[in-house]
Scaffold this active site. Structure first.
Site, short mmCIF file in Angstrom:
data_model
loop_
_atom_site.label_atom_id
_atom_site.label_comp_id
_atom_site.label_asym_id
_atom_site.label_seq_id
_atom_site.Cartn_x
_atom_site.Cartn_y
_atom_site.Cartn_z
N HIS A 172 42.43 39.96 45.02
CA HIS A 172 43.74 40.61 45.03
C HIS A 172 43.66 42.10 44.70
O HIS A 172 44.61 42.85 44.92
CB HIS A 172 44.68 39.91 44.04
CG HIS A 172 46.10 39.86 44.51
ND1 HIS A 172 46.70 40.88 45.21
CD2 HIS A 172 47.04 38.89 44.38
CE1 HIS A 172 47.95 40.55 45.49
NE2 HIS A 172 48.18 39.35 45.01
N ARG A 173 42.52 42.56 44.17
CA ARG A 173 42.37 43.98 43.90
C ARG A 173 42.39 44.79 45.19
O ARG A 173 42.80 45.96 45.20
CB ARG A 173 41.07 44.25 43.15
CG ARG A 173 40.99 43.63 41.77
CD ARG A 173 39.63 43.85 41.15
NE ARG A 173 38.56 43.22 41.92
CZ ARG A 173 37.27 43.32 41.62
NH1 ARG A 173 36.89 44.02 40.57
NH2 ARG A 173 36.36 42.72 42.36
#
Length: 375
Positions: free
Chosen positions: A348-349
């Site tokens: 998700h980064r």
């Protein structure tokens, strides 16, 4: 002048190596390019070559022994050269690698047949010598409580140690989330059947088609092809797909480079070749590095769907289940069809939900209109 040879780092994740076989013995003449030994890393068994003409004067790690990277592996030099000073300088390493284990021939034979590590056994014979009853005692299953639950202790392999470390790091360092999509496979099945009717020597697999489609979908969604660093996100120009391969000792991921630029036939042959090499532990370190995306397919094992841990430093991994025959709705009618469940696990980064969703929608479009994979 004598030269000390240390245990080499043969892969980016290698921390220790095991000498599988010595091709030379002490006193043998060695020519540049000769194979000195076969060394097992966490990923494969690789040949270690001599870089100059010399004589093998000393072996620091015997066949079957494991030692950390940079441990004393061997000493090469001129015939009858005095290497006592070199041995003295490396005495700590030598003591560690040449630890004496006293064992009777019968006990050694039994331990070998049962795959028992001698380092974990305390001998009860004279001077700590390991004898038959020590092996038998160690081999007995341990009993827990009144239920007599049993287990057998098996030491970690180099590969299993590294897999454990990398998966824990991946799970802890990157925030994982997964997207799920079920895709109709009728048209892909028909295309594969048509391709394999052309009487090629090697058949095209569903995985070959999925890998090729994955690369095309990545090209249309380039944010997927990325890696995280402390200061920036790297967006890779080359689409290099890792193919997860299950081995007896664990999982290995050979890499197919520039997949989007290769024909389906070329991809298929390369995957088959590398899977065979992986199972024979003959992959070279460069064949295991540089992936930008990973595909893990458990369909052949009968698995409907699953999620995978991201293969760092990739931003995503695609998990593929089996083709399942089931009732589906087609033009408002219930018919018998075939579907496969796909799971895209993302970091998700780098990859937001919308980006991952666009990728899966593109992949779905390609697999349901698969002629576009070939164009």
């Amino acid at each position: 002048m004598a030269e000390v040879i240390f245990m080499p780092r043969l892969s980016d994740t290698m921390e220790e190596g095991t000498v599988v076989k010595w091709h030379k013995k002490i006193g043998d003449k060695i020519l540049e390019g000769d194979i000195l030994a076969e060394i097992e890393t966490d990923k494969a068994i690789q040949e270690f070559e001599a870089e100059s003409n010399s004589t093998l004067l000393y072996i620091g790690i015997k066949e079957g022994e494991t030692a950390p990277v940079n441990s004393l592996l061997a000493i090469l030099g001129s015939e009858n050269e005095d290497i006592s000073s070199l041995l003295k300088e490396n005495q700590t390493i030598i003591k560690k690698n040449n630890k004496k284990i006293f064992i009777s021939p019968l006990a050694k034979k039994i331990a070998f047949e049962k795959g028992i590590s001698l380092e974990n056994i305390k001998g009860s014979g004279n001077n700590g010598r390991i004898i038959k009853k020590d092996i038998e005692k160690y081999n007995n299953h341990f009993h827990l409580s009144d239920d007599k639950i049993t287990f057998k202790k098996v030491d970690h392999s180099n590969m299993r140690k590294i897999i454990s470390k990398r998966l824990i790091n991946s799970q802890m360092e990157s925030p994982h989330y997964s997207l799920f999509l079920e895709i109709k496979m009728e048209n892909l099945m028909k295309l594969r059947e048509s391709l394999n009717e052309m009487n090629y020597l090697k058949k095209i697999s569903f995985n070959d088609l999925i890998v090729k489609a994955s690369a095309i979908a990545i090209k249309a969604n380039p944010k997927i092809n990325s890696s995280w660093t402390e200061k920036s996100i790297l967006y890779h120009k080359n689409i290099n797909i890792g193919i997860a391969v299950a081995l007896e000792d664990g999982l290995i991921v050979p890499v197919i480079s520039n997949v989007d630029e290769k024909s389906l036939r070329k991809i298929s042959l390369e995957i088959k070749e590398k899977v065979i090499k992986a199972k024979e532990k003959k992959l070279q370190s460069n064949e295991l590095e540089g992936s930008t995306f990973t595909v893990s397919n458990l369909g052949m094992f009968g698995i409907d769907s699953f999620t995978s841990i991201i293969n760092q430093p990739n931003s995503c991994i695609l998990s593929v289940g089996r083709i399942k025959k089931k009732p589906i709705i087609n033009n408002d009618k219930i018919v018998i069809g075939h579907t496969t469940k796909f799971t895209l696990t993302c970091d998700h980064r780098m990859i937001d939900g919308a980006v991952g969703s666009d990728y899966l929608k593109c992949l779905k479009h390609l697999l349901q209109e698969p002629l576009k994979i070939l164009l």
